[in-house]
Design a protein around this motif. Sequence first.
Motif: not given
Lengths: 380, 184
Positions: A44-52, B33, B36, B42, B121, B140
Amino acid sequence: MDEKEALELIDAHLDGETLTDVQAQALSDWIRENEQQADAIFRRIFLHTFLRRRIQSTMLLTDIDSAREIRDSPSALLGDANGDRRSRRWMTWSILVLAFLLVGGLTYQAFFGPVPQTSRPFAYEGFDYEGLESEDVESPTIGGLQGANGGFGFATPWIESGEVEAVVETDPLQHASGMHDMRQFAPLGYTDLNSRTLQVTGRQLRSSGAGKSVSERKLDVSAAPESLRDGEQLGADGSTVWVSFLAQSYDEERDSRFALVQLGSQKAGIRIGRLHGAPHGKWAAAALLNGHEVNVKTSQRTTGEVVFVVMKIDFRPGVELATIWMDPPLRQTPADETKTLQLQLPDFRFDTIYLKAIYSTDFDELRFGDTFRDVAPIAP
Amino acid sequence: MSKQSESKYQLETRKTREQLARRWVEAQPSVLAFLISMTPQFSDAEDLLQEVAAEVAIRFDEYDPTKPFLHWALWVSKIKIADFYRSQKRDKLIFAGEAIDALAAACTRVQDLISEEQQALDECLKRTVGRGRQLLTLRYGEDLKPQEIAARLGMTALSVRVTLSRTRSALSDCVRRRIARANS
């Protein structure tokens, strides 16, 4: 606590909400309970990073105004969740076989097929010159690019006209400008996510870190394909010019000191790099209009990181359009939807490249061509 | 040092540095990640990433190449996170002790899957529509907090949080389905 609740808590945390001590403790306990749960949270954390990174760099979802007008049901969050998918299922199935045959073949080609290797830039500069011998690597006043005449596709040698000169860096690993200078990692280079490596040669240019360096060199327009030429300059309406280069600054200080590549004149053109008009320590691009940077677009890539910039300029009657990718996959011409930045430019033509800096930054592998492959050759 | 041994030394140094650059490129998304998760702003995480990168470069000689690079990079990250919270006097760290270690271990396990999941994704993100897509863009793309998004769109903050959370879950489901299909 179940997974849904744990994910909502980590979402809240990553959205900047303050968790209560009880919530934080419960989430920590849940993460420690077993590996699967820790993995679910990290995903889930990685998903945030990716989306950003993805949304900021590709602008895939920037059509906010039109999105505002969409009246959708709360559950319709993804296209494949729509009810109309069912009504179109017959169509999906009817084209599935064809898609499999076509896309399957193309996908295989795209990822595993042979990579076309032909790269014929009409101008190239790899800065493969004798290096600077002076100890004053920060602000040399002699020994820079002046008169250097290597590479190909240029009409003149480099001319230096700044207070100090840009220099040829022979070994960035030995010449760090302080402990945080990430140029000491390795010479400039680029390898994409599929392990394809950009073809590079030897040395690189280092712009001034104290005082302003201005290096310029005129292109041999006659070396470019005829379709790109407009009289004595490049940029005939209806043509597309591709440009690429590698760059990395000393670090990502957030101030207005600049280090950039410029095409066109002060009156009309484009600048890419660390820009005066984008003092965020991020790679950016701007149109140049009557000496001012306008229509500034900023990426999320910090200037302390190496970046492989690929730019496509579509010359059209009137306004030109620049599409820029930072670190694109090398396998094939990147799709416009994956762009990092896009900006309109005033009507302009060019025959000279300028490198201007007042911030220590390395540039290398300047290429001009009329296809992506021309400016993004893959190392054998 | 003789010229021959000097050039051998330079060659080794160059090789080492190139090895560092390659390993860092691979580890960087996972390290970001992890950062974060510890400092959800961010911009803070991106600043910290630069500091970790510099520290990794400085300390690379200490790295034991027989061990996983990411594991070592995360260890460096933990030091930097601790420094960050000490120097910035920010809010308390939400995760501590064993929870940090559990997340670092998860980061190492999940790293190998990240590349495959990123591609899926990308595809799933293209298929987002309507309110979910709009909220992702604002969260984002413009870096707005749920409260700010709510004010802009005339929604409640709770509604924004719930919709965002459901959109993320929908994306995760989409990724799982795509990967399962690809592997079947």
